[in-house]
Structures are given as structure tokens and as C-alpha cells.
Motif scaffolding. Structure first.
Motif, mmCIF file in Angstrom:
data_model
loop_
_atom_site.group_PDB
_atom_site.id
_atom_site.type_symbol
_atom_site.label_atom_id
_atom_site.label_comp_id
_atom_site.label_asym_id
_atom_site.label_seq_id
_atom_site.Cartn_x
_atom_site.Cartn_y
_atom_site.Cartn_z
ATOM 1 N N SER A 1 0.832 -1.202 0.000
ATOM 2 C CA SER A 1 0.000 0.000 0.000
ATOM 3 C C SER A 1 0.870 1.257 0.000
ATOM 4 C CB SER A 1 -0.921 0.017 1.221
ATOM 5 O OG SER A 1 -1.866 -1.023 1.121
ATOM 6 N N GLN B 1 -8.800 -0.060 -1.026
ATOM 7 C CA GLN B 1 -9.078 -1.377 -0.468
ATOM 8 C C GLN B 1 -10.559 -1.497 -0.073
ATOM 9 O OE1 GLN B 1 -6.104 -2.449 2.268
ATOM 10 N NE2 GLN B 1 -7.071 -4.364 2.880
ATOM 11 N N ASP C 1 -5.834 -1.241 -4.883
ATOM 12 C CA ASP C 1 -5.293 -1.798 -3.644
ATOM 13 C C ASP C 1 -6.212 -2.891 -3.102
ATOM 14 O OD1 ASP C 1 -3.701 -2.275 -1.512
ATOM 15 O OD2 ASP C 1 -4.033 -0.357 -0.509
ATOM 16 N N GLU C 2 -5.775 -4.146 -3.188
ATOM 17 C CA GLU C 2 -6.500 -5.294 -2.625
ATOM 18 C C GLU C 2 -8.000 -5.234 -2.900
ATOM 19 O OE1 GLU C 2 -5.132 -7.283 0.526
ATOM 20 O OE2 GLU C 2 -3.316 -6.135 0.894
#
Ligand SMILES: Nc1ncnc2c1ncn2[C@@H]1O[C@H](COP(=O)(O)OP(=O)(O)O)[C@@H](O)[C@H]1O
Ligand SMILES: [Mg+2]
Lengths: 231, 371
Positions: free
Chosen positions: A46, A93, A169-170
């Protein structure tokens, strides 16, 4: 245009000492392709994404889009914000949608941020919502959508400005395996269609069948790449 | 205000609460302003409505601040002022609060003694002759008396010559007008006339109402010094009325406190609102919103809330004042409505701006944190 991360180092202050979250990390992502960034939790994924998106300044190293250095140590905040608005799409995320806006408005907001009338991007926003399978949910607010639907709105939102770089991000951490795989496939396909250099952070390699390449991160460093498909 | 307006609509409960609070504060401030102006009028209209710009007082000691209850001017002082160059008119004016009795009832009134042919009486004084009295509308109502009736002022019977359709009062009592001679025999200060005149045989009135060609302060000071008077403008003379200085101070203090409280309430509200929006602001910054964009958005939101709340509060106060105008002395003018509204919006914006500046410190990096 390609995304270049050139020898990025990011050091956080950590009490009296410091913490090196990203350590001399270099990576190039050709436009239209998707690279997955794998690594255990806390390895600095991140943080690298934050540098690539100009959310935080690198301690050393530079980020380039095509030939232009866009983020560097000591760069200006306002300029970074402008670059992000014009050239970069980010999927967080958590979907991070704005609670008071409908799905369509989440996308139209991008035009408003650029000083244009939201209606000017309506057709494009509707087309993107259709691409992510949400054409009939355009007027619903986040509270009325499921987790997977929200994540897809967030992906459409990141793409509405036709960014040169897409940072994710994820995106699958809150989804089951099948849905996670679908989301990665969607991102890879859209990145290709829209010709965006795309970096997808993940800690789950099983959903990454559709990506063009994979890099691994451990303790802030880039690991020597082992082929994902060893067979 | 793409996000701000939608946020207001979305957070309807909080928005409504804030509107109600601002509306009520505005109502209080505006109604209090109307009441302050109304009470002030009731205390002072006999003085502020005079066709004069200055009043000369003669106090027992020249350094005393002017006071209607203690001032008495002599014929010599009046002449000194009348002969001063640049004085267009100098009229003796008797001011005395006293008891009036009509066949029907009794009431406190203020008797104004005016010189023959004086312009001090609204509409002139053709019907004011010795032995008669002219009533203001309030006095006629308080005494249930009309033209032709006989009333008693401090024991002296006077015939009502006319009723003037003017609300003129002094220290919350309605005004009646008499000739200066009758006023003198009633007795300045409403006490026993004979005593007063024995004390100061030369006393003609309480003050001298002056109309000056060009209010040259130098000339005023010179004549004050030679005649032993203290001259102030009619506006300043309000403070010489005991009831005005007492009320006005406390009502103005209340208004100032209310304005400060409203700025604090609005500031506190927007502080809480801004803190609760920190996550959203981080996302907006991460999406590429400039600081200027975010500040415009948030300030615009504050302006909308303030305009709606203050608008509703002002409308409510004006409506309330109209409904209650018979029961309480209220004056609704731009000064008592627009001025408080502008002050509330201005102070509210200062409070909101101080809270909203926090937005500049939100770190867009926070948007990456899952929650
Ligand atoms: N804003 C921050 N300030 C200080 N330390 C941070 C911050 N963000 C992350 N870290 C630290 O940097 C390291 C890498 O974190 P992160 O980039 O979030 O890793 P990942 O995304 O791979 O889980 C961790 O040790 C984390 O505690
Ligand atoms: Mg992470």
C-alpha cells in the motif's frame, strides 16, 4: 503511456527512529497491461501504491508517467493532486464511495472536480457502469448496493477520467474467490481496453490468472520474480 | 457544491437539527432587537421625535451628567441660547412625570410644557391654550379620555383640547402637552409646585430644545460655559432618561451574548460535522479534489445552512412581532431585522470557517486505510 517507478524508497517516521516501508523499489508497467503486486501483509504494498498515486511523496526515487516525472521528493501537493485528477485512477481497499451520492453521481463527481458540468460525462459514466454490470443500479446509493457492487462502482469511478494509470489496492479482500477472480478479470480487461498502465495489489495469487505480470514484495524490497505458472 | 448539497439532503436529521437551532437563535436575536428598539422608543420618543437637534440641560453642578429629573433651566439661560448666533430656534421644554386623573381612571403620564406657538407639539399647537391639555394617542387610551373631557394633572383641572394621533412617550409613560405656564403651576418634577418655584423662582423649564444652523461644537461649548448649561444632541439626551440607560445596557449585552453564543454553536456544529467528514474528505482528496474545491464545498454548505436558518428565524420573528405588537412594544425595521440577520450570518460563517479549515490538514493517504 507507461508507468515507471524508479528506485522508490519511502521512510516513515516511527517514534524516535524510522521505518523503511519501501526500499529502493523499481518497476515499469507498460500501458494497457496489468501487473499484480503480491506480498504478505505489512510488506509495503500500500505504501508503494501511495507513492505511485502521489498520495505521499517518496523519500527518494521518482514516479514517471511516460517521460514526465510526476512525483518526486519535495514535489508540490497541489501539483500532485492535479496529476492524480488528470492522469491517475485509484481503487481503494474499501470501496470508499461517498454515502450521499448515487452510483452515477460517484462517476460524475470526477467531471465536477475538474471544473466541468457533471452532465458532460453522463453518457460515458453510464457506459462504464454498464461495463461493470451495474447499468440498472445507476441511481442507487452505496447503502443500497452489495459489497461486490460497491467495489465495481469504485472501479468504474477510477476509470471515468480515462486515466493513464490505474492503481488498485486489494480489491478482492472482501470478496469470495469466484467474485475476486471476476473483479481482477474485469480490471485487466478494462485496463487493456482503456490503455491504462495498471498496478493491482493483492495478497492472494489465486485470483490473478488474468494479469499480464506479477511482482513480489517482501519487507519493502522487490523479490526476484519466480514464474507464476511454474508448470 | 456537488457533494455538499447531497450531504445535506442525505444527513437530513443533522441538517434539520442545525436549522432548528439556528432558526431559534435568530428568532431570539431578532425579537430581542425588535424589543430593544420598541422599549427604547417607549422610553425616548418624546425626545428623539422633537423637531430639534440639541438639548441644553442645566444641572445643579455643571459637571453632572445631564439628567431630566435634575435639570432646570432659567429664563436667563433660555435667552442666552436664543441670542446665540447660529441658533435657529431655542424653545424651553418642561418635562415632568406626574399623575393624571380622568373621570374614568388614573394613569402616570409625562407632562411636556411647551411655549405658545411651539413646533414641539406634533402638528403645531393651535388648540393648546391656557387651561387646556393635548393628549397623545397613548395618553387618551390610558385615561379613556377624549377632546372636551376634563382631566386632573397633579391636582390641577385641565380641559382636553385635542387628541393627537401620535405615539409619543417618555420613560414608558404616554405624553400630554400643556402650556409652559400650566406646566410650571403643575410643578416641575410632579412635586408641589409652590416649593419648586420658591427654590428657583426663575425656573421656566427642564431643558431648552435647540435647532442649530450648523452644529459648531465651539459655539455650543462657549454658550454652555457662559450660560452654565450642558448641551448634548437629542440622541445623546436619551441617556439622560433613567429607564433608557438601564434597559438599553442590559438588552444590548444580551444581544451581544446571543451573537457570540450563536457563532460558537455554529462553529461547534461545523467542527463536529467536519470531523465526521474527515474520511470522506480524505477520499475526495485522493480522487483529486483540490483544497480550494473542498473549502468552497464546505463553506457553501455552511452558507446554505445559515441562510435557511437565519431566513426562517427572521421570518418567524417578524411574524411574532406582528402578532404581539399590541402586547409588547416591538419595532420591526431593517435595523432590527436585517442587521441581526447579517451579523448572525457573518459570525456564523466565521465560526464555520474556523472549523472547516481543518479540511486542509486531512491526509489523502488515509483513504487507503481499510475500514
Ligand atoms: N502512514 C503510515 N505511517 C507510518 N507507518 C506506516 C504507515 N502506513 C504503513 N506503515 C507501515 O509501513 C509498513 C508497510 O505497510 P503497508 O504499506 O500498509 O503494507 P501492506 O499494504 O503490504 O500491508 C508497515 O509496517 C506499516 O505499519
Ligand atoms: Mg495494504
Amino acid at each position: 503511456m507507461d508507468l515507471h517507478l524508479d528506485r522508490i524508497t519511502l521512510v516513515y517516521p516511527d517514534g524516535d527512529s524510522t521505518l523503511t516501508a519501501v526500499d529502493d523499489f523499481s518497476l515499469t508497467i507498460p500501458s494497457g497491461t496489468t501487473t499484480a503486486l503480491l506480498g504478505p501483509s505489512g510488506s509495503g504494498k500500500s505504501s508503494l501504491l501511495a507513492v505511485a498515486g502521489g498520495l505521499t511523496r517518496p523519500t527518494s526515487g521518482v514516479v514517471r508517467i511516460g517521460g514526465d516525472v510526476v512525483f518526486a521528493p519535495g514535489g508540490g501537493l497541489a501539483a500532485a493532486t492535479r496529476t492524480r485528477l488528470d492522469q491517475i485512477g485509484i481503487v481503494f481497499q474499501a470501496p470508499q464511495l461517498l454515502a450521499s451520492l448515487t452510483a452515477l453521481e460517484q462517476l460524475e463527481l470526477h467531471a465536477h472536480l475538474r471544473g466541468r458540468r457533471p452532465a458532460t460525462v453522463r453518457a460515458q459514466a453510464m457506459a462504464l457502469l454498464a461495463e461493470v454490470g451495474l447499468a440498472d443500479q445507476a441511481h442507487k446509493r452505496p447503502a443500497q448496493l452489495s459489497g461486490g457492487q460497491r467495489q465495481r462502482v469504485a472501479i468504474a469511478r477510477a476509470l471515468v477520467g480515462s486515466p493513464r494509470v490505474l492503481l488498485v489496492d486489494e480489491p478482492t479482500s472482501a470478496l469470495d474467490h469466484a467474485r475476486g477472480t471476476q473483479i481482477i478479470e474485469l480490471i485487466t480487461r478494462l485496463a487493456h481496453e482503456l490503455d491504462a498502465a495498471t498496478l493491482v495489489v493483492s495478497h492472494d495469487s489465486s485470483t490473478l490468472g488474468s494479469v499480464d505480470g506479477t511482482v513480489r514484495m517482501l519487507d519493502g524490497r522487490r523479490e526476484l520474480l519466480l514464474p507464476v505458472h511454474a508448470d | 457544491m456537488f457533494v455538499a448539497l447531497r450531504d445535506l439532503r442525505h444527513a437530513r436529521g443533522r441538517f434539520a437539527l442545525m436549522l432548528v437551532v439556528i432558526t431559534l437563535i435568530t428568532f431570539l436575536v431578532t425579537f430581542l432587537a425588535a424589543l430593544t428598539a420598541g422599549l427604547s422608543r417607549e422610553s425616548t420618543s418624546a425626545i428623539t421625535d422633537l423637531p430639534a437637534d440639541h438639548l441644553a440641560f442645566a444641572m445643579p453642578a455643571p459637571t453632572d451628567p445631564p439628567e431630566f429629573t435634575a435639570s432646570s433651566v432659567t429664563a436667563d439661560q433660555w435667552r442666552a441660547w436664543a441670542e446665540t448666533p447660529g441658533v435657529r430656534s431655542a424653545e424651553p421644554l418642561g418635562v415632568a412625570m406626574t399623575r393624571a386623573e380622568s373621570p374614568a381612571t388614573t394613569a402616570s403620564v409625562t407632562a411636556l410644557g411647551v411655549a405658545p406657538g411651539s413646533a414641539v407639539l406634533p402638528g403645531g399647537s393651535p388648540n393648546l391654550a391656557a387651561g387646556t391639555v393635548v393628549l397623545s394617542a397613548g395618553a387618551a387610551q390610558a385615561l379613556s379620555a377624549g377632546a372636551g373631557d376634563t382631566i386632573t394633572l397633579a391636582g390641577q383641572e385641565l380641559r382636553v383640547g385635542a387628541v393627537r394621533d401620535a405615539e409619543v412617550s417618555f420613560a414608558h409613560t404616554p405624553v400630554v402637552w400643556t402650556t409652559l405656564a400650566d406646566w410650571q403651576s403643575i410643578g416641575a418634577r410632579g412635586g408641589d409646585g409652590a416649593d419648586d418655584r420658591a427654590d428657583a423662582p426663575d425656573t421656566v423649564a427642564t431643558v431648552i430644545a435647540l435647532t442649530l444652523d450648523s452644529p459648531a461644537t465651539g459655539a455650543i461649548a462657549t454658550t454652555d460655559a457662559t450660560a452654565g448649561t450642558t448641551t448634548v444632541t437629542t440622541t445623546q439626551a436619551r441617556s439622560a432618561i433613567g429607564s433608557f440607560s438601564a434597559e438599553n445596557g442590559s438588552l444590548t449585552t444580551m444581544q451581544v451574548f446571543l451573537l457570540v453564543i450563536s457563532a460558537l454553536v455554529v462553529g461547534a456544529f461545523f467542527t463536529v460535522w467536519t470531523i465526521s467528514r474527515a474520511g470522506e474528505v480524505a477520499v475526495l482528496k485522493a480522487l483529486g479534489a483540490s483544497t480550494g474545491y473542498l473549502l468552497r464545498d464546505a463553506i457553501g454548505q455552511a452558507v446554505v445552512v445559515l441562510l435557511l436558518g437565519v431566513g426562517a428565524g427572521t421570518a418567524l420573528a417578524v411574524a411574532g412581532a406582528a402578532l404581539l405588537s399590541d402586547a409588547v412594544p416591538v419595532v420591526v425595521t431593517p435595523a432590527t431585522t436585517a442587521l441581526p440577520a447579517v451579523a448572525l450570518i457573518g459570525l456564523g460563517l466565521v465560526g464555520a470557517a474556523l472549523a472547516i479549515v481543518r479540511i486542509t490538514r486531512v491526509d489523502p493517504h488515509a483513504a487507503l486505510a481499510a475500514h
